[in-house]
Motif scaffolding. Sequence first.
Motif, PDB file in Angstrom:
ATOM      1  N   VAL A   1       5.699 -23.341  21.885  1.00  0.00           N
ATOM      2  CA  VAL A   1       6.514 -22.311  22.548  1.00  0.00           C
ATOM      3  C   VAL A   1       7.900 -22.246  21.922  1.00  0.00           C
ATOM      4  O   VAL A   1       8.441 -21.162  21.665  1.00  0.00           O
ATOM      5  N   VAL A   2       8.492 -23.411  21.646  1.00  0.00           N
ATOM      6  CA  VAL A   2       9.823 -23.456  21.028  1.00  0.00           C
ATOM      7  C   VAL A   2       9.790 -22.821  19.638  1.00  0.00           C
ATOM      8  O   VAL A   2      10.656 -22.011  19.279  1.00  0.00           O
ATOM      9  N   ILE A   3       8.777 -23.176  18.850  1.00  0.00           N
ATOM     10  CA  ILE A   3       8.688 -22.644  17.489  1.00  0.00           C
ATOM     11  C   ILE A   3       8.513 -21.127  17.507  1.00  0.00           C
ATOM     12  O   ILE A   3       9.207 -20.390  16.783  1.00  0.00           O
ATOM     13  N   LEU A   4       7.598 -20.638  18.345  1.00  0.00           N
ATOM     14  CA  LEU A   4       7.331 -19.200  18.388  1.00  0.00           C
ATOM     15  C   LEU A   4       8.528 -18.413  18.939  1.00  0.00           C
ATOM     16  O   LEU A   4       8.876 -17.359  18.408  1.00  0.00           O
ATOM     17  N   SER A   5       9.152 -18.927  19.990  1.00  0.00           N
ATOM     18  CA  SER A   5      10.306 -18.216  20.555  1.00  0.00           C
ATOM     19  C   SER A   5      11.487 -18.213  19.598  1.00  0.00           C
ATOM     20  O   SER A   5      12.340 -17.320  19.639  1.00  0.00           O
ATOM     21  N   SER A   6      11.539 -19.211  18.694  1.00  0.00           N
ATOM     22  CA  SER A   6      12.614 -19.250  17.698  1.00  0.00           C
ATOM     23  C   SER A   6      12.511 -18.104  16.703  1.00  0.00           C
ATOM     24  O   SER A   6      13.506 -17.760  16.052  1.00  0.00           O
ATOM     25  N   LEU A   7      11.313 -17.526  16.572  1.00  0.00           N
ATOM     26  CA  LEU A   7      11.168 -16.357  15.710  1.00  0.00           C
ATOM     27  C   LEU A   7      12.029 -15.203  16.206  1.00  0.00           C
ATOM     28  O   LEU A   7      12.368 -14.303  15.424  1.00  0.00           O
ATOM     29  N   TRP A   8      12.356 -15.220  17.489  1.00  0.00           N
ATOM     30  CA  TRP A   8      13.311 -14.245  18.039  1.00  0.00           C
ATOM     31  C   TRP A   8      14.707 -14.843  18.160  1.00  0.00           C
ATOM     32  O   TRP A   8      15.679 -14.303  17.635  1.00  0.00           O
ATOM     33  N   LEU A   9      14.813 -15.969  18.823  1.00  0.00           N
ATOM     34  CA  LEU A   9      16.134 -16.511  19.177  1.00  0.00           C
ATOM     35  C   LEU A   9      16.947 -16.946  17.962  1.00  0.00           C
ATOM     36  O   LEU A   9      18.182 -16.897  17.989  1.00  0.00           O
TER      37      LEU A   9
END
Length: 375
Positions: free
Chosen positions: A89-97
């Motif tokens: 979740v952290v890795i994927l959300s970092s694609l935005w954040l």
Amino acid sequence: MTVRYTDIDYLVFSDAAMFVFNGGSPYQRETYRYTPLLAWMLLPNCWGGYWYHFGKVLFMACDLVTGFFIIRLLQSVVVGGKPLSSKRVVILSSLWLLNPIVITISTRGSSESVLTVMVMASLYFLICKKSVVGSALFLGLATHFKMYPLIYIPSIMFYLSSQGTPLINLPVIRWVNVSNIKFFVVTSLTVGILSYIMYGFYGHEFLFNSYLYHFGRVDHRHNFSVYNTALYYKSALPDIPPIQEYAFLPQVVLALVIPLVYGKRDIISTLFLQTFAFVTFNKVITSQYFIWFLIMLPHFLANSNLARWYKGPRIFLQWGLTQGLWLKQAYDLEFLGKNTFIPLLVCSIIFFLSNCAILCEFIDDLEQRPPLMLV
């Protein structure tokens, strides 16, 4: 810098807010083509000093709120019978954040992140809260803010067609139930009421600048679209047939076909495909428009083979290089005064064809997956 960091749109927003601050209309600012809500939101820009940057801070805050909704939606995804791990979740959300494109767009003063909050809030209420009314309210607000979220209505209605008992059990008509009727009515009422209020304040100038203008617009500056050169000639030679009024037809076809084929497999990935196709075939494409589909990229990759190291980077490199080719020609034309119209047209075609190829890869990837499960 030769190219100013602050986006010209931010100057337009701020000028429109100043007109409102002084008791006038935001449409006194030429080229302000947005809902008055945006100018009202940026009234603190007019308080002087550092307050002039209030809008940029607001847009950055909206990036973070959007990131919150992305995380919550990722936490609802089930892959292989298990929810996504916290690390994933952290890795994927970092694609935005942590995305430099997203950060740059907002810090330059583009307002797209305000819209992304509304779109992701609509999906959050639809999927995580199971609230059709809450989802419809936010999508209606987003559609009032900018018209393109209209394309999401058929997808969500088709998705909701399996969420209740059909009103009439006949082919096609069986898709209609209480849930999707409620969604359509609440979305339409939200758009209608907000537009009625704004029309009461600003009359026809609101209606034209916020809605009608976009059907016939011939913007050609900073435009990645394959229609770029045609719009340039149309802006200079009004007697040329109005190609800009028919350019939306391929988008309408794609907006209707994609949800019918994929809407029930994975609603957010379907919206991602819709948005990517919509931007690719749009008659006007600027860097801000990429934000529209980037908000859904983390979810699309949550159950994707494209997340593997050899596929994802290759697609991103292809997307980035074709943009770079276009940007070089556009810079030479607009800032150095070189005649690069033919190379610019060629680069627009290359970028368009590249995006079509990438869209095909996205579709192929979605077809090879099992239907996505949600908590």
